[in-house]
Design an enzyme around this catalytic site. Structure first.
Site, PDB file in Angstrom:
ATOM      1  CE  LYS A 178      -2.259   3.333   2.468  1.00  0.00           C
ATOM      2  NZ  LYS A 178      -2.044   4.182   1.331  1.00  0.00           N
ATOM      3  N   GLY A 231       6.511   5.847   8.399  1.00  0.00           N
ATOM      4  CA  GLY A 231       5.594   6.983   8.409  1.00  0.00           C
ATOM      5  C   GLY A 231       5.577   7.635   9.775  1.00  0.00           C
ATOM      6  CB  SER A 232       3.077   9.817  11.343  1.00  0.00           C
ATOM      7  OG  SER A 232       1.940   8.988  11.320  1.00  0.00           O
ATOM      8  CG  ASN A 233       6.227   8.211  16.830  1.00  0.00           C
ATOM      9  OD1 ASN A 233       5.930   7.581  17.818  1.00  0.00           O
ATOM     10  ND2 ASN A 233       7.463   8.320  16.371  1.00  0.00           N
ATOM     11  CB  VAL A 235       0.015   6.047  11.185  1.00  0.00           C
ATOM     12  CG1 VAL A 235      -0.336   4.862  10.317  1.00  0.00           C
ATOM     13  CG2 VAL A 235      -0.985   7.170  10.957  1.00  0.00           C
ATOM     14  CD  GLU A 253      13.135   2.565  11.086  1.00  0.00           C
ATOM     15  OE1 GLU A 253      13.310   3.578  11.810  1.00  0.00           O
ATOM     16  OE2 GLU A 253      13.477   1.436  11.446  1.00  0.00           O
ATOM     17  CB  CYS A 287      12.541   9.822   9.075  1.00  0.00           C
ATOM     18  SG  CYS A 287      13.503   8.602   8.234  1.00  0.00           S
TER      19      CYS A 287
HETATM   20  N1  NDP Z   1       9.508   8.527   9.059  1.00  0.00           N
HETATM   21  C1  NDP Z   1       9.232   8.998   7.884  1.00  0.00           C
HETATM   22  O1  NDP Z   1       9.969   8.790   6.985  1.00  0.00           O
HETATM   23  C2  NDP Z   1       7.965   9.709   7.662  1.00  0.00           C
HETATM   24  C3  NDP Z   1       7.389  10.466   8.656  1.00  0.00           C
HETATM   25  N2  NDP Z   1       6.244  11.117   8.424  1.00  0.00           N
HETATM   26  C4  NDP Z   1       5.699  11.940   9.507  1.00  0.00           C
HETATM   27  O2  NDP Z   1       4.301  11.820   9.502  1.00  0.00           O
HETATM   28  C5  NDP Z   1       3.667  13.083   9.375  1.00  0.00           C
HETATM   29  C6  NDP Z   1       2.376  12.937   8.601  1.00  0.00           C
HETATM   30  O3  NDP Z   1       2.613  12.376   7.322  1.00  0.00           O
HETATM   31  P1  NDP Z   1       1.570  11.329   6.752  1.00  0.00           P
HETATM   32  O4  NDP Z   1       1.747  11.130   5.313  1.00  0.00           O
HETATM   33  O5  NDP Z   1       0.205  11.738   7.203  1.00  0.00           O
HETATM   34  O6  NDP Z   1       2.076   9.991   7.480  1.00  0.00           O
HETATM   35  P2  NDP Z   1       1.264   8.674   7.753  1.00  0.00           P
HETATM   36  O7  NDP Z   1       1.919   7.965   8.860  1.00  0.00           O
HETATM   37  O8  NDP Z   1      -0.174   8.983   7.865  1.00  0.00           O
HETATM   38  O9  NDP Z   1       1.447   7.870   6.366  1.00  0.00           O
HETATM   39  C7  NDP Z   1       2.379   6.838   6.136  1.00  0.00           C
HETATM   40  C8  NDP Z   1       1.700   5.665   5.443  1.00  0.00           C
HETATM   41  O10 NDP Z   1       0.725   5.095   6.337  1.00  0.00           O
HETATM   42  C9  NDP Z   1      -0.551   5.071   5.721  1.00  0.00           C
HETATM   43  N3  NDP Z   1      -1.586   5.213   6.735  1.00  0.00           N
HETATM   44  C10 NDP Z   1      -2.254   6.333   7.107  1.00  0.00           C
HETATM   45  N4  NDP Z   1      -3.157   6.044   8.074  1.00  0.00           N
HETATM   46  C11 NDP Z   1      -3.057   4.722   8.322  1.00  0.00           C
HETATM   47  C12 NDP Z   1      -3.710   3.832   9.225  1.00  0.00           C
HETATM   48  N5  NDP Z   1      -4.649   4.249  10.060  1.00  0.00           N
HETATM   49  N6  NDP Z   1      -3.331   2.525   9.225  1.00  0.00           N
HETATM   50  C13 NDP Z   1      -2.354   2.098   8.396  1.00  0.00           C
HETATM   51  N7  NDP Z   1      -1.719   2.882   7.502  1.00  0.00           N
HETATM   52  C14 NDP Z   1      -2.047   4.192   7.470  1.00  0.00           C
HETATM   53  C15 NDP Z   1      -0.501   6.222   4.730  1.00  0.00           C
HETATM   54  O11 NDP Z   1      -1.516   6.092   3.755  1.00  0.00           O
HETATM   55  P3  NDP Z   1      -2.104   7.397   3.020  1.00  0.00           P
HETATM   56  O12 NDP Z   1      -1.000   7.964   2.240  1.00  0.00           O
HETATM   57  O13 NDP Z   1      -3.172   6.831   2.158  1.00  0.00           O
HETATM   58  O14 NDP Z   1      -2.615   8.302   4.095  1.00  0.00           O
HETATM   59  C16 NDP Z   1       0.923   6.048   4.189  1.00  0.00           C
HETATM   60  O15 NDP Z   1       0.968   4.988   3.265  1.00  0.00           O
HETATM   61  C17 NDP Z   1       4.729  13.949   8.710  1.00  0.00           C
HETATM   62  O16 NDP Z   1       4.515  15.273   8.996  1.00  0.00           O
HETATM   63  C18 NDP Z   1       5.984  13.410   9.330  1.00  0.00           C
HETATM   64  O17 NDP Z   1       6.172  13.998  10.580  1.00  0.00           O
HETATM   65  C19 NDP Z   1       5.593  11.018   7.219  1.00  0.00           C
HETATM   66  C20 NDP Z   1       6.116  10.294   6.186  1.00  0.00           C
HETATM   67  C21 NDP Z   1       7.378   9.599   6.331  1.00  0.00           C
HETATM   68  O1  AKG Z   2      18.133   9.796   4.746  1.00  0.00           O
HETATM   69  C1  AKG Z   2      17.733   8.928   3.984  1.00  0.00           C
HETATM   70  O2  AKG Z   2      18.290   8.713   2.915  1.00  0.00           O
HETATM   71  C2  AKG Z   2      16.574   8.049   4.350  1.00  0.00           C
HETATM   72  C3  AKG Z   2      15.515   8.806   5.060  1.00  0.00           C
HETATM   73  C4  AKG Z   2      14.331   7.993   5.411  1.00  0.00           C
HETATM   74  O3  AKG Z   2      14.374   6.806   5.553  1.00  0.00           O
HETATM   75  C5  AKG Z   2      13.055   8.678   5.607  1.00  0.00           C
HETATM   76  O4  AKG Z   2      13.007   9.892   5.531  1.00  0.00           O
HETATM   77  O5  AKG Z   2      12.054   7.984   5.823  1.00  0.00           O
END
Ligand code: NDP
Ligand code: AKG
Length: 486
Positions: A178, A231-233, A235, A253, A287
């Site tokens: 996904k 993704g986010s903490n 979620v 992660e 991240c």
């Molecule tokens: N560690 C990292 O690399 C990342 C951190 N972030 C952090 O998260 C914040 C918000 O970004 P956001 O895109 O909303 O991040 P999310 O955590 O919402 O999204 C990451 C992934 O999880 C999916 N997702 C969303 N809701 C759910 C759920 N309830 N159950 C399972 N999967 C889910 C998203 O789908 P969909 O796209 O359809 O919503 C996407 O594929 C950013 O501001 C940043 O702080 C975000 C992205 C990467």
């Molecule tokens: O710094 C990188 O190349 C990887 C960063 C990463 O994994 C992320 O932003 O989710």
């Protein structure tokens, strides 16, 4: 939208399919919100069911192939993807805003990751252990975990899914992926490379739909044996809890609040370059991005003025334009989050020295742009020094000495990456020893992950597992200990 706006579909059991409910949504260009990059599915649970059923049916035959055979597929995918670097890079820039050189660089990184894991198909997967029974053969081998659910974010729409999918496949798992909705067009182009390489049907499936339906559906699905998430903490933790509740394996992660320490003896020009590159490339949406800049008092003013001088030269604009250094935020929500943190920083008493505004002129007015912000007089407990902003915001914190620098660097719930600029080996060693982060870098920026090395965070940044390199085998397989007696 025009009649020629491209339409993208789900990929289930070796075929491109419309979502069962016929619902679609638009992928928008963050450099110009009026431009639709593609029409993408808004899938239902039924699509997920179909994808999981296909992955479940395909996994046995896939597992039974030799690792070398699975590797050959990945080598083919890599060659195809390499030949499409421009097309994939352009799609990425148009969907999430990072500059074209960065987007093409990321695609090349995806190719390299595919080749690395293709080679893993030929490497050892176990150990021979002396048995206490002289006649017996005691050894370990590895079994795939089964069907893996990959939930990936938009900030690295090629590299992150590839560093999850490639190891999952090479170790014999089937996959339901996904991708982030934000970057579904880029994902479809990646998926097409696997299709064109002739990957057997059902081995890798892709469903585009909302996180709360498809993402959560993956986390809760009884036939998905492991989930890997970036993704986010918030979620990530919900995904982990859903997986734990049904005894599935999971790997998370999540965020970072990464410090760079500038010691009084640092080469300040190099430190400025690393702070800008680590903090502001990809518009700070990594991240591993640098967000806390902790500077010893003896060089604070000099560092600050060099930093301001260089940041003022950065050109904000459409990532497709060759002169652009910094693209827009990936979407409106992300831009609003960044702007609200900038307001909060000012309210909390930090001094905004530079940027932090939306450019109102010409073409930029229709994009989700924020000029790079530099905050002075930041204290460690301010929200801008504690919470992940995920945008072009640098916070400067002045410290008296190295001990205080390391204490403040560790004063966060996160522990993903950290760096120090120093010419003193004692400072470097102290930093390496004391820093609570999964990736520590001396005289290098906080971002910059090498695909052949383990990657993951301490504290709230991960589920304490590691991705990439050979560390990936720990998540995508289970050890089987074998005792054979004639
Ligand atoms: N560690 C990292 O690399 C990342 C951190 N972030 C952090 O998260 C914040 C918000 O970004 P956001 O895109 O909303 O991040 P999310 O955590 O919402 O999204 C990451 C992934 O999880 C999916 N997702 C969303 N809701 C759910 C759920 N309830 N159950 C399972 N999967 C889910 C998203 O789908 P969909 O796209 O359809 O919503 C996407 O594929 C950013 O501001 C940043 O702080 C975000 C992205 C990467
Ligand atoms: O710094 C990188 O190349 C990887 C960063 C990463 O994994 C992320 O932003 O989710």
């Amino acid at each position: 939208m025009t009649n020629s706006t491209p339409v993208y579909r789900n990929y289930i059991n070796g075929e491109w399919r419309d979502s069962e409910n016929g619902k679609t949504q638009h992928s928008i260009n963050p450099a110009n919100k009026n431009e639709i990059v593609g029409i993408i599915p808004d899938s239902s649970k039924q699509d997920l069911e179909d994808a999981v059923a296909a992955a479940k049916a395909a996994k046995l035959a896939w597992r039974k192939l030799a690792g070398v055979q699975r590797g050959n597929f990945l080598f083919k995918v890599a060659d195809i993807m390499e030949s499409r670097t421009n097309e994939i890079g352009e799609a990425m820039t148009m969907e999430m805003g990072k500059t074209l050189p960065e987007a093409k660089g990321e695609t090349a990184r995806g190719v390299a990751i595919l080749r690395y894991y293709a080679g893993e198909g030929m490497r050892k997967i176990g150990d021979v252990i002396p048995s206490s029974d002289a006649d017996a053969f005691l050894y370990t081998t590895r079994s795939p975990i089964g069907t893996v659910g990959v939930i990936s974010p938009w900030n690295f729409p090629v590299a992150i899914p590839i560093w999850k999918i490639a190891p999952a496949l090479i170790y014999g798992n089937s996959v339901v992926w996904k991708p982030a909705t934000e970057t579904a067009v880029t994902a479809a182009k990646v998926m097409q490379c696997f299709h064109d390489a002739g990957l057997p049907s059902g081995v890798l499936n892709m469903i585009v739909g909302s996180g709360s339906v498809i993402g959560q559906g993956i986390a809760e699905h009884a036939d998905i044996n492991g989930i890997t998430f970036t993704g986010s903490n918030a979620v990530g933790k919900a995904v982990g809890q859903a997986a734990l509740a049904r005894g599935a394996k999971y790997q998370l992660e999540m965020g970072g609040k990464n410090p760079i320490i500038i010691a009084a003896d640092a080469d300040l020009d190099l430190a400025v370059e690393a702070t800008i590159s680590g903090g502001l490339r990809s518009t700070g949406q990594k991240c591993t991005a640098t967000s806390r800049v902790i500077v010893e008092k003896d060089v604070y003013e000099e560092f600050k003025s060099k930093l301001l001088g260089k940041v003022a030269e950065l050109k904000v604009g459409n990532g497709l334009d060759s002169g652009t250094w910094l693209g827009p935020c990936a979407n409106e929500k992300q831009m609003d989050t960044v702007l609200s943190y900038i307001n909060k920083g000012v309210e909390e008493g930090a001094v905004l020295l530079h940027g932090g505004t939306r450019p109102a002129d010409g073409d930029l007015a229709d994009g989700f742009y924020v000029t790079p912000a530099i905050f002075d007089k930041v204290t460690s407990r301010m929200s801008i020094a504690q919470e992940e902003i995920f945008g072009p915001v640098l916070t400067l914190i002045e410290v008296n000495d190295m001990q205080e620098a390391i204490e403040l660097a560790n004063d966060t719930d996160y522990g993903l990456s950290a760096s120090i600029y120093t010419r003193n080996i004692g400072n470097a060693m102290l930093f390496v020893q004391e820093m609570e982060a999964g990736l520590v870098r001396v005289n290098a920026e906080t971002a910059g992950v090498e695909l052949q090395a383990p990657f993951g965070g301490m504290k709230q940044s991960s589920s304490h597992s590691r991705e990439q390199g050979q560390a990936a085998i720990e998540f995508y397989t289970s050890i089987k200990t074998v005792f054979i007696k004639p």
